[in-house]
Design a protein around this motif. Structure first.
Motif, PDB file in Angstrom:
ATOM      1  N   HIS A 207      -0.149   5.445  11.524  1.00 56.52           N
ATOM      2  CA  HIS A 207       0.129   4.041  11.236  1.00 56.52           C
ATOM      3  C   HIS A 207      -1.156   3.209  11.125  1.00 56.52           C
TER       4      HIS A 207
ATOM      5  N   SER B  54      -4.229   1.451   4.029  1.00 56.72           N
ATOM      6  CA  SER B  54      -3.194   1.329   3.009  1.00 56.72           C
ATOM      7  C   SER B  54      -3.767   1.750   1.658  1.00 56.72           C
ATOM      8  N   THR B  55      -2.888   2.003   0.714  1.00 55.26           N
ATOM      9  CA  THR B  55      -3.358   2.377  -0.624  1.00 55.26           C
ATOM     10  C   THR B  55      -4.212   1.279  -1.248  1.00 55.26           C
TER      11      THR B  55
ATOM     12  N   LYS C 120     -11.816  -2.064   7.761  1.00 54.50           N
ATOM     13  CA  LYS C 120     -10.777  -3.095   7.911  1.00 54.50           C
ATOM     14  C   LYS C 120     -11.359  -4.387   8.484  1.00 54.50           C
TER      15      LYS C 120
END
Length: 354
Positions: free
Chosen positions: A52, A56-57, A289
């Motif tokens: 998780h 993300s893509t 991120k």
């Protein structure tokens, strides 16, 4: 569509990274931490990162775009098992579109299923293969894997007869004997693929998993005999990509070399961690991120690893680290083997003495 780098641009970028004029030029990205194999010797636990927390893509595509804008030339997709990613085709297609030379490392189970995307968007395909029969299934923990590898290889050949395919064999107690190595070389020649034979790797993450490599690692005597066999097979014309430099170093015990790998390669984990290669998986330098990629490229630790700190390390035994370091140190012998990557696929009939 971004233009793909030409030979001059590649050489200029590599030289700049080698002499520390710029940051690394090749992104090594764990596309996913998920894996459908259960290799007992593997340092990378499928649960090492929470799925998780993976990028993300859109974040992956942004990472590749940032890397390309920063002057990166290439991308290695691995994992985990990268073909498990549900958006593999979209991601690989994006990398191809923006001009990244793309290299895939896979266990091969899903290769036939994803063959059209791989043929269209991936420049070089590496498949793990440790045994020339379904005993490979036992070593990797996937029933039917050996047949899937052969089916996927043949399907990829049909899609693109010139696609460069490499089988990577990890030498273990179960496959380091001359009979098995000769059978692997015969299979590679029959299929028109190249073969890399690697010593068993030990990374920082191994400690976290408490892996007992002694159950799998060949003895020094077995390694000497194995690499002697492989050097003879290479001399006889079998399609073995491992250089004589690498195989001789592995024959003579733990290698001693000046590591230049961090100058050229930048590893990013599935969760976005930028990795310190001396402490893989345990001491990230930052995360894409939270911090801009261009800012991470200025991290002082990357400069240390590109200097005497990195050059003093020679713990890794994987072929790409050793050979890259040797070439950067002035030993050009591995280039003769690397030239095989640009040559058309070699078939069984081309092997002398067959």
């Amino acid at each position: 569509m971004s233009s793909r780098p030409g030979a001059f641009a590649i050489l200029r970028a590599i030289a700049g990274a080698r002499f520390r004029f710029q940051h690394p030029v090749y992104l090594v990205h764990a596309l996913t931490a998920r894996c459908n194999a259960r290799c007992g010797f593997c340092a990378w636990n499928p649960d090492f990162y929470d799925p998780h927390e993976q990028l993300s893509t859109p974040a992956i595509k942004a990472l590749y775009q940032d890397a390309r804008r920063a002057g990166f030339l290439g991308l290695s997709l691995w994992g985990g098992e990268p073909l498990l990613h549900p958006d593999f085709e979209e991601i690989a297609g994006h990398a191809h579109e923006i001009g990244l030379i793309t290299h895939l490392v896979t266990n091969g189970f899903l290769l036939e299923k994803k063959v059209e995307a791989v043929a269209r968007y991936v420049d070089r395909v590496c498949v793990s293969l440790d045994y020339p029969s379904d005993k490979h299934d036992e070593l990797r923990g996937i029933r039917g894997l050996f047949d899937k590898i052969l089916d996927g290889t043949r399907a990829l050949r049909r899609c693109d007869p010139r696609k460069r395919i490499i089988y990577i064999c990890t030498l273990q107690k179960d496959n380091a004997d001359a009979e098995t190595l000769c059978a692997l070389a015969e299979l590679m020649a029959d299929l028109g693929v190249l073969g890399i034979f690697n010593r068993l790797r030990e990374e920082a993450a191994t400690v976290a998993r408490d892996v007992d490599l002694g159950r799998y690692a060949p003895s020094p005597e077995q390694l000497r005999a194995a690499f002697s066999t492989l050097k003879d097979l290479k001399r006889r014309g079998y399609p073995i990509l491992s250089s004589n430099t690498y195989m001789t170093m592995m024959q003579n015990g733990p290698p001693v070399y000046r590591c230049h790998w961090p100058k050229l390669m930048l590893p990013v984990e599935a969760n976005g961690d930028l990795v310190d290669c001396m402490h893989w998986g345990t001491r990230p330098l930052g995360n894409v991120k939270q911090t801009a990629f261009t800012e991470l490229l200025q991290h002082p630790r990357l400069r240390e690893l590109a200097g005497t700190t990195g050059e003093s390390c020679h713990k890794c035994v994987s072929i790409h680290r050793v050979e890259i370091s040797e070439v950067c140190s002035g030993n050009l012998e591995p280039l003769a083997s690397w030239a095989m990557l640009a040559a058309p696929g070699r078939r069984r009939s081309a092997v002398s003495g067959a």
